[in-house]
Write an enzyme that holds these catalytic residues in place. Sequence first.
Site, short mmCIF file in Angstrom:
data_model
loop_
_atom_site.label_atom_id
_atom_site.label_comp_id
_atom_site.label_asym_id
_atom_site.label_seq_id
_atom_site.Cartn_x
_atom_site.Cartn_y
_atom_site.Cartn_z
N HIS A 114 -59.64 -12.20 -27.75
CA HIS A 114 -60.53 -13.44 -28.39
C HIS A 114 -59.58 -14.58 -28.18
CE1 HIS A 114 -64.01 -10.68 -29.36
NE2 HIS A 114 -62.75 -10.04 -30.07
N SER A 174 -47.06 -32.74 -8.30
CA SER A 174 -47.70 -33.63 -8.65
C SER A 174 -47.33 -35.03 -7.92
CB SER A 174 -47.89 -34.38 -10.06
OG SER A 174 -48.46 -35.48 -10.67
#
Length: 456
Positions: free
Chosen positions: A165, A289
């Site tokens: 979770h 980038s």
Amino acid sequence: MSLPPQPLSPLDGRYRGAVGELGEHLSEAGLNRARVQVEIEWLIAQTDRGFFGTSPLDAEQKASLRQIVADFGQADIDELATLEATTRHDVKAVEYYVRRRLAERGLAELTHFACTSEDINNLSYAITVRDAVREVWLPKLTTVIEALAALAREHRDASMLSRTHGQPATPTTMGKELAVFAHRLRRIELQIQATEYLGKFSGATGTFSAHVVAVPDVSWPEVSREFVESLGLTWNPLTTQIESHDWQAELYGRVSHANRVLHNLATDIWTYISIGYFRQIPAPGATGSSTMPHKVNPIRFENAEANLELSSAVLDSLAATLVTSRLQRDLTDSSAQRNIGVGFGHSLLALDNIQRGLGEIDLDRDVLLADLDANWEVLGEAIQTVIRAEVVAGRSSIADPYALLKELTRGKRVGGEELAAFVSGLDIGDDAKQRLLALTPAGYIGLAAELVDALG
């Protein structure tokens, strides 16, 4: 000014280098070559049986006919396109193409004898899909599985914090987690390897009607079975005009299942990269980038995600729609099947990216250990489980071990010293206490390392 003709799909443009091998099989040219193969093999099969007083072709004649398939190239592709422009029918164009190469009139009339177009098409699709899967797609899947298995063995003992979770949980090892994916994919791989590629060869409505009228004293189902099996396919005795495509639905469902397991792998690796478990190895000269020079982006796994989703969208659609045909047949499958290569192409591209991506990451064991050392509370499971065992054995009187540890650890950070002090004060046997005091998050991995051996 208009651009010159350009590929509409990136599979035929930007990504052609990664998926081009599929074009050998799952392209219009690949399909037409298979159609020519089926027509020629049917002609040879008829003469082998002496239909209408024909004599079996000798070895040289058979080799000459089969060479037409072996030599199939651009000139033949162009010729078929010209023929189809007149016939407005792709399989009829193939029939005329083959007839042109048969000098003897009687032999030419055996071309496409008693066939409906789907007798040729279904066998051709089965051949091309089978060969694409076995020769191109499955080998790439196997390569990825082997790469995963190798990483699993390499990192079998690399302790790491689990996150059920998304929250800190009982530790495992990176090797065991990668082995889970390799094992899942191997199971699907075996299912795909066992695929039956079915074929029919029974005329306009699957009844052998024209066959029986033309040659009443032949066991046509037996002829059909032998011919289909001679092509390396499995005979389907009960069909309409078309082969029912159930085998295709089964195959595409399994490939789509593999896609989804691979998608799960890609998202997990991406997450491990994002939290620093894996370092990415920069490619010389590459840019991450356009504005942030430091970036090394996990593009291999992101690209794989997108292409796996596209592949499953196509293959799921094919699996859902191909199994339905109105009455004895409609043409919805004709357009749909032309996209088989698209489904496999996006999957193959994803596999290529995952293979490359797995070779461009390096495990940072220091980060794994630091994460474990910051989460000693995950030992709460071990402590409460040992206490419960001690209670059963009569060596402890603690009333509710789980509640005790829940109070200590739930939603809290608990350090090693704090846990040691807690364990030291427990009402349990000395052996159990010493085991717990010796335990660390990095050492609390159970049989994770040994489980990797299940890969063989």
